[in-house]
Write an enzyme that holds these catalytic residues in place. Structure first.
Site, PDB file in Angstrom:
ATOM      1  N   GLU A 187       0.835  -1.212   0.000  1.00 59.45           N
ATOM      2  CA  GLU A 187       0.000   0.000   0.000  1.00 59.45           C
ATOM      3  C   GLU A 187       0.863   1.253   0.000  1.00 59.45           C
ATOM      4  OE1 GLU A 187      -3.187  -0.025  -1.201  1.00 59.45           O
ATOM      5  OE2 GLU A 187      -3.467  -1.559   0.331  1.00 59.45           O
ATOM      6  N   THR A 239       2.974   1.974  -1.990  1.00 59.61           N
ATOM      7  CA  THR A 239       4.299   1.680  -2.559  1.00 59.61           C
ATOM      8  C   THR A 239       4.352   2.037  -4.042  1.00 59.61           C
ATOM      9  OG1 THR A 239       3.501  -0.591  -2.751  1.00 59.61           O
ATOM     10  CG2 THR A 239       5.028  -0.125  -0.947  1.00 59.61           C
ATOM     11  N   GLY A 250     -15.898   3.932  -4.790  1.00 61.41           N
ATOM     12  CA  GLY A 250     -15.267   4.583  -3.649  1.00 61.41           C
ATOM     13  C   GLY A 250     -15.011   3.652  -2.488  1.00 61.41           C
ATOM     14  N   SER A 259     -11.483   0.096  -6.829  1.00 63.40           N
ATOM     15  CA  SER A 259     -11.131   0.672  -8.119  1.00 63.40           C
ATOM     16  C   SER A 259     -12.184   0.514  -9.204  1.00 63.40           C
ATOM     17  CB  SER A 259      -9.778   0.135  -8.608  1.00 63.40           C
ATOM     18  OG  SER A 259      -9.187   1.131  -9.398  1.00 63.40           O
ATOM     19  N   SER A 318     -13.008   2.946 -10.787  1.00 56.94           N
ATOM     20  CA  SER A 318     -12.513   3.869 -11.820  1.00 56.94           C
ATOM     21  C   SER A 318     -11.641   3.125 -12.839  1.00 56.94           C
ATOM     22  CB  SER A 318     -11.749   5.035 -11.193  1.00 56.94           C
ATOM     23  OG  SER A 318     -10.696   4.583 -10.369  1.00 56.94           O
ATOM     24  N   ASP A 334      -3.817  -0.005 -10.275  1.00 53.73           N
ATOM     25  CA  ASP A 334      -5.218  -0.380 -10.494  1.00 53.73           C
ATOM     26  C   ASP A 334      -5.461  -0.853 -11.923  1.00 53.73           C
ATOM     27  OD1 ASP A 334      -5.343   0.564  -7.961  1.00 53.73           O
ATOM     28  OD2 ASP A 334      -6.582   2.316  -8.418  1.00 53.73           O
ATOM     29  N   TYR A 357      -3.771  11.837   1.318  1.00 57.18           N
ATOM     30  CA  TYR A 357      -3.032  11.166   0.243  1.00 57.18           C
ATOM     31  C   TYR A 357      -1.905  12.082  -0.260  1.00 57.18           C
ATOM     32  CZ  TYR A 357      -2.201   8.755  -4.227  1.00 57.18           C
ATOM     33  OH  TYR A 357      -1.625   8.101  -5.290  1.00 57.18           O
TER      34      TYR A 357
HETATM   35  P1  ADP Z   1     -12.846   3.845  -6.708  1.00 56.53           P
HETATM   36  O1  ADP Z   1     -12.090   3.510  -5.468  1.00 56.53           O
HETATM   37  O2  ADP Z   1     -14.139   3.096  -6.760  1.00 56.53           O
HETATM   38  O3  ADP Z   1     -12.034   3.710  -7.942  1.00 56.53           O
HETATM   39  P2  ADP Z   1     -12.814   6.592  -7.528  1.00 56.53           P
HETATM   40  O4  ADP Z   1     -13.222   7.843  -6.858  1.00 56.53           O
HETATM   41  O5  ADP Z   1     -11.413   6.457  -7.989  1.00 56.53           O
HETATM   42  O6  ADP Z   1     -13.244   5.386  -6.573  1.00 56.53           O
HETATM   43  O7  ADP Z   1     -13.722   6.390  -8.824  1.00 56.53           O
HETATM   44  C1  ADP Z   1     -15.113   6.436  -8.701  1.00 56.53           C
HETATM   45  C2  ADP Z   1     -15.715   7.276  -9.820  1.00 56.53           C
HETATM   46  O8  ADP Z   1     -15.618   6.547 -11.068  1.00 56.53           O
HETATM   47  C3  ADP Z   1     -17.195   7.535  -9.652  1.00 56.53           C
HETATM   48  O9  ADP Z   1     -17.438   8.663  -8.823  1.00 56.53           O
HETATM   49  C4  ADP Z   1     -17.632   7.773 -11.094  1.00 56.53           C
HETATM   50  O10 ADP Z   1     -17.289   9.070 -11.501  1.00 56.53           O
HETATM   51  C5  ADP Z   1     -16.757   6.800 -11.866  1.00 56.53           C
HETATM   52  N1  ADP Z   1     -17.450   5.524 -12.064  1.00 56.53           N
HETATM   53  C6  ADP Z   1     -17.107   4.309 -11.581  1.00 56.53           C
HETATM   54  N2  ADP Z   1     -17.972   3.357 -11.984  1.00 56.53           N
HETATM   55  C7  ADP Z   1     -18.898   3.980 -12.756  1.00 56.53           C
HETATM   56  C8  ADP Z   1     -20.070   3.561 -13.473  1.00 56.53           C
HETATM   57  N3  ADP Z   1     -20.475   2.294 -13.464  1.00 56.53           N
HETATM   58  N4  ADP Z   1     -20.769   4.503 -14.143  1.00 56.53           N
HETATM   59  C9  ADP Z   1     -20.375   5.785 -14.141  1.00 56.53           C
HETATM   60  N5  ADP Z   1     -19.299   6.236 -13.498  1.00 56.53           N
HETATM   61  C10 ADP Z   1     -18.558   5.365 -12.810  1.00 56.53           C
HETATM   62 MG    MG Z   2     -10.229   4.798  -8.265  1.00 49.65          MG
END
Ligand code: ADP
Ligand code: MG
Length: 395
Positions: free
Chosen positions: A42, A44, A136, A140, A142, A186, A238
């Site tokens: 983590e 890293t 969130g 991941s 994202s 990720d 962070y």
């Molecule tokens: P995580 O830890 O889940 O990656 P992040 O904040 O990095 O959290 O990313 C989450 C963001 O990614 C959401 O707020 C949204 O903007 C986008 N996202 C993730 N999955 C989807 C989805 N299925 N549809 C639309 N946006 C998404």
């Molecule tokens: Mg993310």
């Protein structure tokens, strides 16, 4: 509004049907990419060190059709994610402002833009996203979105990009267009995952190796405990950790903390202030723990890595100071009720913990965790098992 909950991915026919209902014709194809759990390693990644994530059986699926013009029509089944339209030719990441409900579109639009920057001629396209990766939670969602979109658009554009090139592209979209200064872990996990394997990744040079986890053979389940808390200082925290690591490396005269090992810690303690030293000590030990976890997995199997997970958690709690009361409670309760090892995972200040639990004890551990949170008046966490699963692919 930031979406908080995902809908299930559903069957492939369901998503293709939803696409057809929305856009009036069938998609050209469906591409899927997983979320990930970081088993160990983590903070890293941005210290050019070692990580050991695995792709999970929670996925994001995109249905996509190419258009004959240059427009992008982006939609998601996600609560609060409004449909967004752009023109590829006028898309400008510096002036990118689709409003709060459209903010999510920076991920797919960013991938399209970065592909264009890499010299790929991306056609206009229609996109429908569906996912069961919780957002969130430190899993991941994202990267799952970026990697699904990158796989789809590269194929539709006829670009010959391999998995690591697509992963790099996803990360650049997140760094340059979304504006989140993340490392490569990720996207590499989401692109390169394989069933029952973790991805042992060297974040300095991008070299990697898949390491069999053998959870089934060891009778173990990886339980995720999503505390559903997101502490307000997560972003600042962070950035502050990154700054401490950079300061530590500079004062120690190395390019990155990756270049230090446990033999350097006595000198580090002498040179650095107390807080910076503890940050450095976490990174140095954590890199060492990742390498030792891989050795253990290969020599003795998953049942032997519990103590390394526990030590990682203590280090994040005491030295790196990125845990929080909810994560400590989840980890402590899981261990006390049967887990063989547990740690917070992800950036910290909320999100999820993972616990390796003997299969027969999972119900007991989940009950104990729910009870511990309810006894303290805390919101009930989500608990669910994840399996190491395949990386991004076309369905
Ligand atoms: P995580 O830890 O889940 O990656 P992040 O904040 O990095 O959290 O990313 C989450 C963001 O990614 C959401 O707020 C949204 O903007 C986008 N996202 C993730 N999955 C989807 C989805 N299925 N549809 C639309 N946006 C998404
Ligand atoms: Mg993310």
């Amino acid at each position: 509004m930031t979406p908080t909950r995902t809908h299930g991915t559903g069957g492939t026919e369901t998503l293709a049907g939803a696409f057809a209902a929305h856009f009036g014709h069938a998609p050209d194809g469906l591409w899927q990419a997983p979320g990930r759990v970081n088993l160990i390693g983590e903070h890293t990644d941005y210290n050019e060190g070692l990580v050991l994530p695995f792709a999970i059986d929670r996925t994001t699926t995109v249905a996509v059709a190419a258009r004959s013009d240059r427009r992008m029509l982006l939609t998601s089944t996600f609560t609060g994610a409004a449909p967004v339209e752009f023109d590829l030719d006028t898309l400008d990441p510096d002036a990118f402002d689709p409003g709060p409900a459209g903010a999510w579109s920076a991920y797919p639009a960013g991938v399209a833009w970065e592909l264009g920057r890499a010299g790929v001629s991306v056609p206009g396209f229609e996109l429908l996203v569906s996912s069961d990766v919780p957002v969130g939670a430190g899993l991941s969602s994202s990267a799952a979105l970026e990697c699904a979109v990158a796989s789809a658009l590269a194929e539709l554009a006829g670009a010959e990009l391999n998995a690591t090139e697509l992963a790099d592209l996803g990360r650049r979209a997140e760094n340059n267009v979304v504006g989140a200064p993340t490392g490569i872990m990720d996207q590499y996990a989401s692109m390169l995952g394989a069933e029952d394997c973790a991805v042992y990744l060297d974040c300095r040079d991008g070299s990697f190796r898949r390491v069999p986890l053998g959870l089934d053979e060891s009778g173990l389940v990886c339980l995720v405990i999503d505390t559903k808390v997101a502490h307000a200082h997560a972003h600042g925290g962070y950035a502050a950790r990154r700054a401490s690591c950079a300061r530590g490396a500079e004062l120690m005269g190395v390019n990155a903390l990756r270049d230090l090992d446990t033999n350097d810690l006595a000198r580090a303690e002498h040179i650095l202030d107390g807080e910076t030293f503890r940050r450095v000590r976490h990174i140095v030990h954590e890199n060492d723990r990742v390498a030792r976890t891989v050795d253990m997995l290969e020599s003795r199997g998953a049942a032997a890595i519990g103590a390394l997970l526990d030590a990682s958690h203590r280090s994040m709690r005491d030295d790196f100071e990125i845990s929080c009361a909810e994560l400590d409670l989840a980890v402590h309760t899981a261990r006390a009720s049967g887990a063989i090892g547990a740690r917070m995972t992800g950036g910290g200040f909320g999100g999820s913990a993972i616990a390796l639990v003997p299969e027969a004890d999972t119900g007991r551990v989940e009950d104990a965790v729910w009870r511990a949170f309810s006894d303290r008046g805390l919101r009930t966490p989500d608990t669910f098992a994840v399996r190491p699963a395949a990386g991004a692919h076309r369905l």
